[in-house]
Structure formats: structure tokens, C-alpha cells
Write a protein that holds these residues in place. Structure first.
Motif, mmCIF file in Angstrom:
data_model
loop_
_atom_site.group_PDB
_atom_site.id
_atom_site.type_symbol
_atom_site.label_atom_id
_atom_site.label_comp_id
_atom_site.label_asym_id
_atom_site.label_seq_id
_atom_site.Cartn_x
_atom_site.Cartn_y
_atom_site.Cartn_z
ATOM 1 N N MET A 168 -0.660 5.150 10.059
ATOM 2 C CA MET A 168 -2.052 5.085 9.654
ATOM 3 C C MET A 168 -2.554 6.213 8.443
ATOM 4 O O MET A 168 -2.133 7.309 8.577
ATOM 5 C CB MET A 168 -3.206 5.228 10.760
ATOM 6 N N LEU A 169 -2.917 5.626 7.278
ATOM 7 C CA LEU A 169 -3.337 6.247 6.081
ATOM 8 C C LEU A 169 -4.771 6.689 6.131
ATOM 9 O O LEU A 169 -5.521 5.640 6.143
ATOM 10 C CB LEU A 169 -2.765 5.998 4.877
ATOM 11 N N ALA A 170 -5.549 7.757 6.414
ATOM 12 C CA ALA A 170 -6.928 8.122 6.251
ATOM 13 C C ALA A 170 -7.032 8.022 4.821
ATOM 14 O O ALA A 170 -6.705 8.946 4.002
ATOM 15 C CB ALA A 170 -7.082 9.252 6.887
ATOM 16 N N PHE A 171 -7.750 7.033 4.347
ATOM 17 C CA PHE A 171 -7.744 6.748 2.855
ATOM 18 C C PHE A 171 -9.337 7.029 2.338
ATOM 19 O O PHE A 171 -10.004 6.512 2.971
ATOM 20 C CB PHE A 171 -7.605 5.356 2.451
ATOM 21 N N ASP A 172 -9.420 7.873 1.229
ATOM 22 C CA ASP A 172 -10.903 7.788 0.853
ATOM 23 C C ASP A 172 -11.047 7.693 -0.694
ATOM 24 O O ASP A 172 -12.021 8.039 -1.320
ATOM 25 C CB ASP A 172 -11.349 9.432 1.067
ATOM 26 N N GLY A 173 -9.908 7.227 -1.335
ATOM 27 C CA GLY A 173 -9.996 6.992 -2.616
ATOM 28 C C GLY A 173 -9.676 8.148 -3.724
ATOM 29 O O GLY A 173 -9.912 8.287 -4.829
ATOM 30 N N SER A 174 -9.607 9.279 -3.169
ATOM 31 C CA SER A 174 -9.272 10.388 -3.938
ATOM 32 C C SER A 174 -7.897 10.367 -4.583
ATOM 33 O O SER A 174 -7.138 9.725 -4.157
ATOM 34 C CB SER A 174 -9.367 11.853 -2.933
ATOM 35 N N LYS A 175 -7.820 11.431 -5.407
ATOM 36 C CA LYS A 175 -6.491 11.620 -6.233
ATOM 37 C C LYS A 175 -5.383 11.791 -5.251
ATOM 38 O O LYS A 175 -4.328 11.108 -5.196
ATOM 39 C CB LYS A 175 -6.674 12.583 -7.411
ATOM 40 N N THR A 176 -5.576 12.609 -4.335
ATOM 41 C CA THR A 176 -4.594 13.017 -3.315
ATOM 42 C C THR A 176 -4.228 11.667 -2.483
ATOM 43 O O THR A 176 -3.240 11.410 -2.119
ATOM 44 C CB THR A 176 -4.933 14.256 -2.497
ATOM 45 N N THR A 177 -5.239 11.075 -1.924
ATOM 46 C CA THR A 177 -4.896 9.843 -1.125
ATOM 47 C C THR A 177 -4.530 8.825 -1.840
ATOM 48 O O THR A 177 -3.500 7.961 -1.362
ATOM 49 C CB THR A 177 -5.934 9.622 -0.168
ATOM 50 N N ARG A 178 -4.697 8.400 -2.986
ATOM 51 C CA ARG A 178 -4.265 7.497 -3.966
ATOM 52 C C ARG A 178 -2.438 7.969 -4.123
ATOM 53 O O ARG A 178 -1.709 7.146 -4.143
ATOM 54 C CB ARG A 178 -4.900 7.413 -5.327
ATOM 55 N N LYS A 179 -2.392 9.117 -4.464
ATOM 56 C CA LYS A 179 -1.048 9.601 -4.324
ATOM 57 C C LYS A 179 -0.214 9.244 -3.028
ATOM 58 O O LYS A 179 1.023 8.800 -3.013
ATOM 59 C CB LYS A 179 -0.733 10.991 -4.922
ATOM 60 N N GLY A 180 -0.941 9.530 -1.964
ATOM 61 C CA GLY A 180 -0.588 9.300 -0.740
ATOM 62 C C GLY A 180 0.058 8.054 -0.521
ATOM 63 O O GLY A 180 0.856 7.567 0.022
ATOM 64 N N VAL A 181 -0.603 6.829 -0.929
ATOM 65 C CA VAL A 181 -0.439 5.605 -0.817
ATOM 66 C C VAL A 181 0.705 5.153 -1.711
ATOM 67 O O VAL A 181 1.579 4.321 -1.365
ATOM 68 C CB VAL A 181 -1.633 4.450 -1.349
ATOM 69 N N GLU A 182 0.874 5.644 -3.116
ATOM 70 C CA GLU A 182 2.195 5.566 -3.737
ATOM 71 C C GLU A 182 3.183 6.184 -3.022
ATOM 72 O O GLU A 182 4.510 5.753 -3.134
ATOM 73 C CB GLU A 182 1.831 6.161 -5.144
ATOM 74 N N MET A 183 3.138 7.342 -2.564
ATOM 75 C CA MET A 183 4.118 7.900 -1.953
ATOM 76 C C MET A 183 4.613 7.168 -0.652
ATOM 77 O O MET A 183 5.929 6.947 -0.504
ATOM 78 C CB MET A 183 3.770 9.352 -1.375
ATOM 79 N N LEU A 184 3.799 6.604 0.215
ATOM 80 C CA LEU A 184 4.089 5.885 1.377
ATOM 81 C C LEU A 184 4.789 4.626 0.895
ATOM 82 O O LEU A 184 5.730 4.091 1.522
ATOM 83 C CB LEU A 184 2.605 5.440 2.125
ATOM 84 N N ALA A 185 4.226 3.774 -0.424
ATOM 85 C CA ALA A 185 4.699 2.562 -0.656
ATOM 86 C C ALA A 185 6.303 2.860 -0.981
ATOM 87 O O ALA A 185 7.037 1.986 -0.892
ATOM 88 C CB ALA A 185 4.176 2.072 -1.886
ATOM 89 N N LYS A 186 6.542 4.096 -1.572
ATOM 90 C CA LYS A 186 8.221 4.036 -2.272
ATOM 91 C C LYS A 186 8.883 4.797 -1.282
ATOM 92 O O LYS A 186 10.060 4.842 -1.415
ATOM 93 C CB LYS A 186 7.845 4.588 -3.628
#
Length: 284
Positions: A168-186
């Protein structure tokens, strides 16, 4: 310099969990694994102060005894650390890791990790250190300082290993969590593991747009992904979603711009981390 999974071990009950999760991460990432044990040989100040009211001769004799005790303690600590590293390496080999290594350092954990962070791809640490009471919710000052100091992903783990099956990714749209999505994806770390993206907040157009972006980024890389927007208090809402969906690894940004920021800024580790019984990956 090859970046590696680095696992900080000590004499606490979390060392086995640290070893197993570090082995899992090393295998998933295809990265070398190094176990780190740091000897902090500083004596508590109160022990030094005992000589203050003694006459010169007695003070010199006592200080000499302190020096001898320092030397003995350093030797014992070094041997204990060597045995811990040896046991962790053997455990990692049993888990399938090829050629794990160990390092011993003298000093403080925080200063050592700050010095070594150029070599770290992922740091794996236990929720509490060996000096913290096993029933305490306190994370330990070392871990809090590590989170503030280190600019690398940190995986905080419980004492019992369970192979992650849902993230589970706690996502808030911040720069850090957007990077988190990209990191998770790849990242190969989460290959084949379903990802849940959760926004704690109101059902607004902006939140829905942010969630849709995150889900698309994950699905474009072949992940099974689902998301939710939940209203409520952040900690309670995330915990409820975690239990409802049997989540066994939580990913959070160490800093953000919404409610999640307040979980980590200041006390840094927050009630979310203190109460977590599953691994938490903190992104910087």
C-alpha cells in the motif's frame, strides 16, 4: 561504486527480521547485501563523573581502571558484533543470497550511515534497537535520527519476516510520493506484487486526478493496481485500509505537503510508524 542493500543489525530481537527482509530485498533488486554492525564505545556520562570528588591519587587509579574497562568492553563488543554478522551472513546464504558481506565500525550508527550513504541503495533497520524495551512503542532515538539524516530509502521492519504479497502506498500527490509511485512502478522490488494506492482526503476532482495518474503509472509498468480515496483521520484510515485488504508492506514519503506530512515531520516516526506491525518503506 556499486550501491547495495545495507542491513543494520544489533543485539535486539529485530535482527532476524532485518536479516530476512534484507535478503528478500537483495534478491529482488539483484543488489549486493552488506550487514553493518556499529560499536558505540562511549560510556554513559554518569560513569565518568564518579571520579569528580576523589583525591588526585584515587582519581588517577579510577581513571586507569576505567581505561582498562573501556578496552575490555570494546573487545567484547567487537567480538559480539563479529558473531552477529557471521550469523546474519549464514542466515542470508540460507535465504539464497550469494556472497553477502559484513562490516564493523566504531562510532555512532547515524554518523556511520551518513558516511556510507553513497553506497546504500536501500537501508534495512529494525523498528527498535537493542536498548529499547521490547514492549515499548518507542522507535528509538537512533532510528528517528537515521530517518532525518539519511537521504536513501529506509525499510523499517518487524522482528518476524513475511514475504510481502500486497503493498500500500500512502499517496498525497506530493513530489515525494509521486516519485514513490514512479519508483514502485519500475522497481524490481515489487515485481508481481499488487499495489494499493490510498489517498486520505475528500473525494475532489484534484484527488481523483492524482489517483488516476498514479494507477495509470503503475499499470503501464505491468502492475496490478487499485486505489481508493478515503475520508478520515490519516493514521486510523490507513490502518483500517491496511487491515481490510491484508496489506503487508506500507510505503510512505518521509515528507509530504498534506496531512501525511504531520505524521513524520517533527517526531519523524509518528504514531503511524510506532504502531505498525508490518514493514514500512520510507522514501526521501
Amino acid at each position: 561504486m556499486t550501491e547495495q542493500v545495507m542491513a543494520a543489525i544489533d543485539g535486539s530481537q529485530f535482527s532476524e527480521g532485518v536479516s530476512d527482509y534484507a535478503a528478500w530485498a537483495s534478491l529482488a533488486l539483484g543488489a549486493p547485501l552488506t550487514f553493518l554492525h556499529v560499536n558505540d564505545n562511549h560510556l554513559p556520562p554518569e560513569e565518568r563523573n564518579l571520579s569528580g570528588n576523589l583525591l588526585a591519587g584515587g582519581r588517577e587509579r579510577l581513571l586507569k581502571e576505567f581505561a582498562q574497562l573501556d578496552e575490555q568492553r570494546a573487545k567484547v563488543a567487537q567480538e559480539q558484533g563479529r558473531l552477529m554478522i557471521k550469523a546474519a551472513i549464514e542466515r542470508a546464504v540460507e535465504d539464497g543470497v550469494r556472497d553477502p558481506s559484513g562490516r564493523q565500525r566504531n562510532g555512532t550508527l547515524v554518523e556511520t550511515l551518513e558516511e556510507l550513504q553513497g553506497e546504500i541503495r536501500l537501508l534495512v533497520v529494525g523498528k527498535r534497537g537493542e536498548t529499547a524495551h521490547q514492549n515499548s512503542g518507542h522507535l528509538g532515538s537512533n532510528l528517528e535520527r537515521v530517518v532525518r539524516t539519511l537521504h536513501r530509502p529506509i525499510l523499517m521492519v518487524p522482528h518476524t519476516y513475511k514475504a510481502p504479497e500486497k503493498v500500500m502506498l500512502a499517496f498525497d500527490g506530493s513530489k515525494t510520493t509521486r516519485k514513490g509511485v514512479e519508483m514502485l512502478a519500475k522497481s524490481p522490488l515489487f515485481e508481481g506484487i499488487p499495489v494499493h494506492v490510498v489517498i486520505v482526503g475528500a473525494e475532489t476532482g484534484d484527488n481523483r486526478s492524482q489517483l488516476d495518474w498514479a494507477l495509470k503509472a503503475l499499470r503501464d509498468e505491468g502492475h496490478e493496481a487499485e486505489g481508493a480515496i478515503r475520508a478520515g483521520e490519516v493514521e486510523a484510515t490507513l490502518h483500517a485500509y491496511q487491515e481490510e485488504h491484508s496489506i503487508d508492506l506500507l510505503v510512505m514519503g518521509a515528507y509530504g505537503h498534506s496531512h501525511i506530512r504531520h505524521l513524520l515531520v517533527g517526531s519523524t516516526t509518528s504514531e503511524m510508524l510506532r504502531k505498525s506491525h508490518i514493514p514500512v518503506l520510507l522514501l526521501r
